[in-house]
Design an enzyme around this catalytic site. Structure first.
Site, mmCIF file in Angstrom:
data_model
loop_
_atom_site.group_PDB
_atom_site.id
_atom_site.type_symbol
_atom_site.label_atom_id
_atom_site.label_comp_id
_atom_site.label_asym_id
_atom_site.label_seq_id
_atom_site.Cartn_x
_atom_site.Cartn_y
_atom_site.Cartn_z
ATOM 1 N N HIS A 1 -115.432 -19.371 19.702
ATOM 2 C CA HIS A 1 -115.859 -20.750 19.439
ATOM 3 C C HIS A 1 -114.619 -21.621 19.507
ATOM 4 O O HIS A 1 -113.525 -21.198 19.129
ATOM 5 C CB HIS A 1 -116.471 -20.888 18.043
ATOM 6 C CG HIS A 1 -116.610 -22.322 17.620
ATOM 7 N ND1 HIS A 1 -117.651 -23.118 18.032
ATOM 8 C CD2 HIS A 1 -115.796 -23.121 16.867
ATOM 9 C CE1 HIS A 1 -117.493 -24.334 17.537
ATOM 10 N NE2 HIS A 1 -116.370 -24.357 16.822
ATOM 11 N N PHE B 1 -132.758 -21.229 15.839
ATOM 12 C CA PHE B 1 -131.791 -20.130 15.882
ATOM 13 C C PHE B 1 -130.733 -20.210 14.777
ATOM 14 O O PHE B 1 -129.856 -19.353 14.695
ATOM 15 C CB PHE B 1 -131.098 -20.071 17.252
ATOM 16 C CG PHE B 1 -130.377 -21.340 17.637
ATOM 17 C CD1 PHE B 1 -129.096 -21.605 17.162
ATOM 18 C CD2 PHE B 1 -130.970 -22.260 18.482
ATOM 19 C CE1 PHE B 1 -128.422 -22.768 17.517
ATOM 20 C CE2 PHE B 1 -130.308 -23.430 18.851
ATOM 21 C CZ PHE B 1 -129.027 -23.676 18.366
ATOM 22 N N ASN C 1 -121.237 -14.749 22.091
ATOM 23 C CA ASN C 1 -120.420 -15.218 23.204
ATOM 24 C C ASN C 1 -118.925 -15.239 22.895
ATOM 25 O O ASN C 1 -118.168 -16.015 23.441
ATOM 26 C CB ASN C 1 -120.912 -16.569 23.716
ATOM 27 C CG ASN C 1 -120.834 -17.665 22.684
ATOM 28 O OD1 ASN C 1 -120.302 -17.478 21.596
ATOM 29 N ND2 ASN C 1 -121.362 -18.827 23.022
ATOM 30 N N ARG D 1 -111.122 -24.922 25.587
ATOM 31 C CA ARG D 1 -112.481 -24.857 26.128
ATOM 32 C C ARG D 1 -112.471 -24.340 27.566
ATOM 33 O O ARG D 1 -113.372 -23.616 27.975
ATOM 34 C CB ARG D 1 -113.170 -26.210 25.998
ATOM 35 C CG ARG D 1 -113.434 -26.543 24.508
ATOM 36 C CD ARG D 1 -114.138 -27.844 24.299
ATOM 37 N NE ARG D 1 -115.511 -27.815 24.776
ATOM 38 C CZ ARG D 1 -116.535 -27.233 24.144
ATOM 39 N NH1 ARG D 1 -116.326 -26.583 23.004
ATOM 40 N NH2 ARG D 1 -117.750 -27.298 24.646
#
EC number: 2.7.4.6
Length: 136
Positions: A117, A58, A114, A86
């Site tokens: 990061h 990917f 998503n 996080r």
């Protein structure tokens, strides 16, 4: 312990208008934004950033996505900033692991797009900040 961590609001987060809400959540968590920059990443920066995935199938898609449109790169500072960010971000896979109320749980639809990061360790934070903000 006061730490710094790199944050990225990825192209999908910028495109879908989530930047303001994400920054608000960072500030409400008690973290301090010390750098913030809207930019389009070049391939060299993206490839350095994702070097640990260079042998994965990917990798090309990941680099293509992160360089496809503007993103926000930033540095956040605060007590246990890496863990705090996080926790705010949520699990990497938004359907299986991201809890509602986290950034990914609320805004992400796929593992590839998503929204954000964040560095996963002090060593990663130092390396990634050096890639995205080499003059600091």
């Amino acid at each position: 312990m006061t730490e710094r961590t790199l944050i990225l609001i990825k192209p999908d987060g910028v495109k879908n208008g989530h930047v303001g809400e994400i920054i608000s959540r960072i500030e409400k968590k008690g973290l301090k934004l010390v750098e913030l920059d809207l930019r389009t990443a070049d391939r060299e920066t993206a490839e350095k950033h994702y070097a640990e995935h260079s042998d994965k199938p990917f990798f090309g898609e990941l680099v293509d996505f992160i360089t496809s449109a503007p993103l926000v790169a930033g540095i956040v500072e605060g007590e246990s900033a890496i863990a705090a960010w996080r926790q705010l971000a949520g699990g990497t896979h938004p359907v299986e692991k991201a809890t509602p109320g986290t950034i990914r749980g609320d805004f992400a639809l796929t593992v590839g797009e998503n929204v954000v990061h964040g560095s996963d360790s002090p060593e990663s934070a130092e390396r990634e900040i050096g890639i995205w903000f080499p003059n600091l």
